[in-house]
Design a protein around this motif. Sequence first.
Motif, PDB file in Angstrom:
ATOM      1  N   LYS A   7       4.093  -3.912  -1.907  1.00  0.00           N
ATOM      2  CA  LYS A   7       4.645  -5.829  -1.871  1.00  0.00           C
ATOM      3  C   LYS A   7       6.449  -5.162  -1.252  1.00  0.00           C
ATOM      4  O   LYS A   7       7.076  -6.028  -0.526  1.00  0.00           O
ATOM      5  CB  LYS A   7       4.621  -5.678  -3.707  1.00  0.00           C
ATOM      6  CG  LYS A   7       3.733  -6.428  -4.285  1.00  0.00           C
ATOM      7  CD  LYS A   7       4.139  -6.394  -5.892  1.00  0.00           C
ATOM      8  CE  LYS A   7       2.870  -6.980  -5.815  1.00  0.00           C
ATOM      9  NZ  LYS A   7       3.057  -7.810  -8.025  1.00  0.00           N
ATOM     10  N   LYS A   8       7.160  -3.476  -2.052  1.00  0.00           N
ATOM     11  CA  LYS A   8       8.152  -3.838  -1.193  1.00  0.00           C
ATOM     12  C   LYS A   8       8.190  -3.354   0.525  1.00  0.00           C
ATOM     13  O   LYS A   8       9.526  -4.347   0.778  1.00  0.00           O
ATOM     14  CB  LYS A   8       8.710  -1.805  -2.253  1.00  0.00           C
ATOM     15  CG  LYS A   8      10.089  -1.799  -2.626  1.00  0.00           C
ATOM     16  CD  LYS A   8      10.602  -0.211  -2.603  1.00  0.00           C
ATOM     17  CE  LYS A   8      11.793  -0.086  -2.343  1.00  0.00           C
ATOM     18  NZ  LYS A   8      12.392   1.095  -3.205  1.00  0.00           N
ATOM     19  N   ILE A   9       7.000  -2.619   0.837  1.00  0.00           N
ATOM     20  CA  ILE A   9       7.668  -2.012   1.953  1.00  0.00           C
ATOM     21  C   ILE A   9       6.664  -3.003   2.942  1.00  0.00           C
ATOM     22  O   ILE A   9       7.037  -2.915   4.424  1.00  0.00           O
ATOM     23  CB  ILE A   9       7.172  -0.025   2.599  1.00  0.00           C
ATOM     24  CG1 ILE A   9       7.339   0.055   1.027  1.00  0.00           C
ATOM     25  CG2 ILE A   9       7.929   0.224   3.828  1.00  0.00           C
ATOM     26  CD1 ILE A   9       6.060   1.955   1.058  1.00  0.00           C
ATOM     27  N   ARG A  10       5.599  -3.231   2.446  1.00  0.00           N
ATOM     28  CA  ARG A  10       4.911  -3.921   3.660  1.00  0.00           C
ATOM     29  C   ARG A  10       3.962  -3.608   4.642  1.00  0.00           C
ATOM     30  O   ARG A  10       4.397  -3.638   5.654  1.00  0.00           O
ATOM     31  CB  ARG A  10       5.781  -5.191   3.642  1.00  0.00           C
ATOM     32  CG  ARG A  10       6.208  -6.381   3.012  1.00  0.00           C
ATOM     33  CD  ARG A  10       5.623  -6.674   1.420  1.00  0.00           C
ATOM     34  NE  ARG A  10       4.490  -7.935   2.309  1.00  0.00           N
ATOM     35  CZ  ARG A  10       3.464  -7.991   1.021  1.00  0.00           C
ATOM     36  NH1 ARG A  10       3.538  -7.695  -0.022  1.00  0.00           N
ATOM     37  NH2 ARG A  10       2.485  -8.663   2.007  1.00  0.00           N
ATOM     38  N   PRO A  11       3.295  -3.037   4.553  1.00  0.00           N
ATOM     39  CA  PRO A  11       2.417  -2.243   5.664  1.00  0.00           C
ATOM     40  C   PRO A  11       1.669  -3.311   6.743  1.00  0.00           C
ATOM     41  O   PRO A  11       1.263  -4.426   5.979  1.00  0.00           O
ATOM     42  CB  PRO A  11       1.802  -0.802   4.558  1.00  0.00           C
ATOM     43  CG  PRO A  11       1.543  -1.339   3.410  1.00  0.00           C
ATOM     44  CD  PRO A  11       2.436  -2.254   3.224  1.00  0.00           C
ATOM     45  N   ASN A  12       1.016  -2.945   7.210  1.00  0.00           N
ATOM     46  CA  ASN A  12       0.102  -3.906   8.533  1.00  0.00           C
ATOM     47  C   ASN A  12      -0.784  -3.938   7.476  1.00  0.00           C
ATOM     48  O   ASN A  12      -2.145  -5.460   7.599  1.00  0.00           O
ATOM     49  CB  ASN A  12       0.350  -3.643   9.929  1.00  0.00           C
ATOM     50  CG  ASN A  12       1.575  -3.590  10.134  1.00  0.00           C
ATOM     51  OD1 ASN A  12       2.308  -2.842  10.607  1.00  0.00           O
ATOM     52  ND2 ASN A  12       1.443  -4.771  10.851  1.00  0.00           N
ATOM     53  N   ALA A  13      -1.543  -3.019   7.249  1.00  0.00           N
ATOM     54  CA  ALA A  13      -2.392  -2.986   6.083  1.00  0.00           C
ATOM     55  C   ALA A  13      -2.544  -1.753   5.463  1.00  0.00           C
ATOM     56  O   ALA A  13      -2.000  -0.398   5.211  1.00  0.00           O
ATOM     57  CB  ALA A  13      -4.045  -3.088   7.125  1.00  0.00           C
ATOM     58  N   VAL A  14      -3.708  -1.587   4.339  1.00  0.00           N
ATOM     59  CA  VAL A  14      -3.687  -0.658   3.498  1.00  0.00           C
ATOM     60  C   VAL A  14      -4.911   0.058   3.633  1.00  0.00           C
ATOM     61  O   VAL A  14      -5.970  -0.947   3.200  1.00  0.00           O
ATOM     62  CB  VAL A  14      -3.178  -0.962   1.721  1.00  0.00           C
ATOM     63  CG1 VAL A  14      -3.694   0.061   0.970  1.00  0.00           C
ATOM     64  CG2 VAL A  14      -1.906  -1.089   1.819  1.00  0.00           C
ATOM     65  N   GLU A  15      -5.323   1.501   3.795  1.00  0.00           N
ATOM     66  CA  GLU A  15      -6.737   1.799   3.112  1.00  0.00           C
ATOM     67  C   GLU A  15      -6.669   2.387   1.686  1.00  0.00           C
ATOM     68  O   GLU A  15      -5.269   3.489   1.129  1.00  0.00           O
ATOM     69  CB  GLU A  15      -6.135   3.178   4.176  1.00  0.00           C
ATOM     70  CG  GLU A  15      -8.021   3.767   4.456  1.00  0.00           C
ATOM     71  CD  GLU A  15      -8.174   4.501   5.231  1.00  0.00           C
ATOM     72  OE1 GLU A  15      -9.731   5.242   5.396  1.00  0.00           O
ATOM     73  OE2 GLU A  15      -7.049   5.106   5.396  1.00  0.00           O
ATOM     74  N   ILE A  16      -7.794   1.824   1.055  1.00  0.00           N
ATOM     75  CA  ILE A  16      -7.183   3.002  -0.179  1.00  0.00           C
ATOM     76  C   ILE A  16      -8.840   3.863  -0.242  1.00  0.00           C
ATOM     77  O   ILE A  16      -9.754   3.252   0.077  1.00  0.00           O
ATOM     78  CB  ILE A  16      -7.686   1.910  -1.445  1.00  0.00           C
ATOM     79  CG1 ILE A  16      -8.859   0.707  -1.272  1.00  0.00           C
ATOM     80  CG2 ILE A  16      -6.267   0.570  -1.692  1.00  0.00           C
ATOM     81  CD1 ILE A  16      -9.109  -0.106  -2.533  1.00  0.00           C
ATOM     82  N   LEU A  17      -8.306   4.809  -1.300  1.00  0.00           N
ATOM     83  CA  LEU A  17      -9.258   5.921  -1.800  1.00  0.00           C
ATOM     84  C   LEU A  17      -9.950   6.298  -2.546  1.00  0.00           C
ATOM     85  O   LEU A  17      -8.695   5.830  -3.370  1.00  0.00           O
ATOM     86  CB  LEU A  17      -9.389   6.976  -0.164  1.00  0.00           C
ATOM     87  CG  LEU A  17      -9.234   6.821   1.128  1.00  0.00           C
ATOM     88  CD1 LEU A  17      -7.939   6.688   1.730  1.00  0.00           C
ATOM     89  CD2 LEU A  17     -10.000   8.262   1.693  1.00  0.00           C
TER      90      LEU A  17
END
Length: 188
Positions: free
Chosen positions: A126-136
Motif C-alpha cells: 500500500k505504501k510503495i505501490r509496486p507495479n506487481a507483487v510476487e508472493i511465495l
Amino acid sequence: MAKNFFSIVNENPIIAAINHEEKVEKAIASPCNAVFLLIGDILSLGDMVDTLKKNGKSVYVHMDLIEGLSKDIPAMRYINRQVRPDGIITTKTNLVKAGREADIFVIQRLFLLDSMALDSGIESIKKIRPNAVEILPGIMPKVVKRIYRETRTPIITGGLIKDKEDVIQSLNSGAVAISSSNEEVWYM
C-alpha cells in the motif's frame, strides 16, 4: 512498460523462473513469454538478458540474486541502463520505491511465512505501490485474494507450484500470473 507485462501474462500467465544457467535455453524453447532471471553475475547477466530478449522473451531480473553487485539503488540503475531488462524483481522496499520513481517496472517479492509477514507485506504494498507483487509460497489462494482485495495490486504467485491444480487455484484466486522454475509447469 506495465501494459507490456500485463498483455504478455494475459497471453500466457506462466512465467519461466530461471534458477540455473542451463535453463536459459529451455526457457527459450518453452511457450512462456516472460522470464524471471534468478541467476547471474555482473559478467553474465547482460549476455543472458540479450539472449532471452533476442528470442522474444520479456525478462525481469531479480536484483537481490545477482552476484557482484550491491543490492542498492546505483546497482539497480546500472542494471536498468546497461543490461536493459523489461523490469526488476526485489524484496527491498527502498529499491521498489526508487525503481517506481525512475519509471522502472518493479515486482516486489514477498515471502509470507506467517500472519505478521502478511500484514507487514500488505502495508508495504500500500505504501510503495509496486507495479506487481510476487508472493511465495504461491499455493495460498485465500492469501492471494486478501492481498489483492486490500491492495488492488496485481499478484504473481510463485514457489511450491507443482501441478495444474496449483496453477488453476492461483489464477482463480486472482493471480495474474504464476512463476515457476519447474519446467513441467512452463508447458501448462
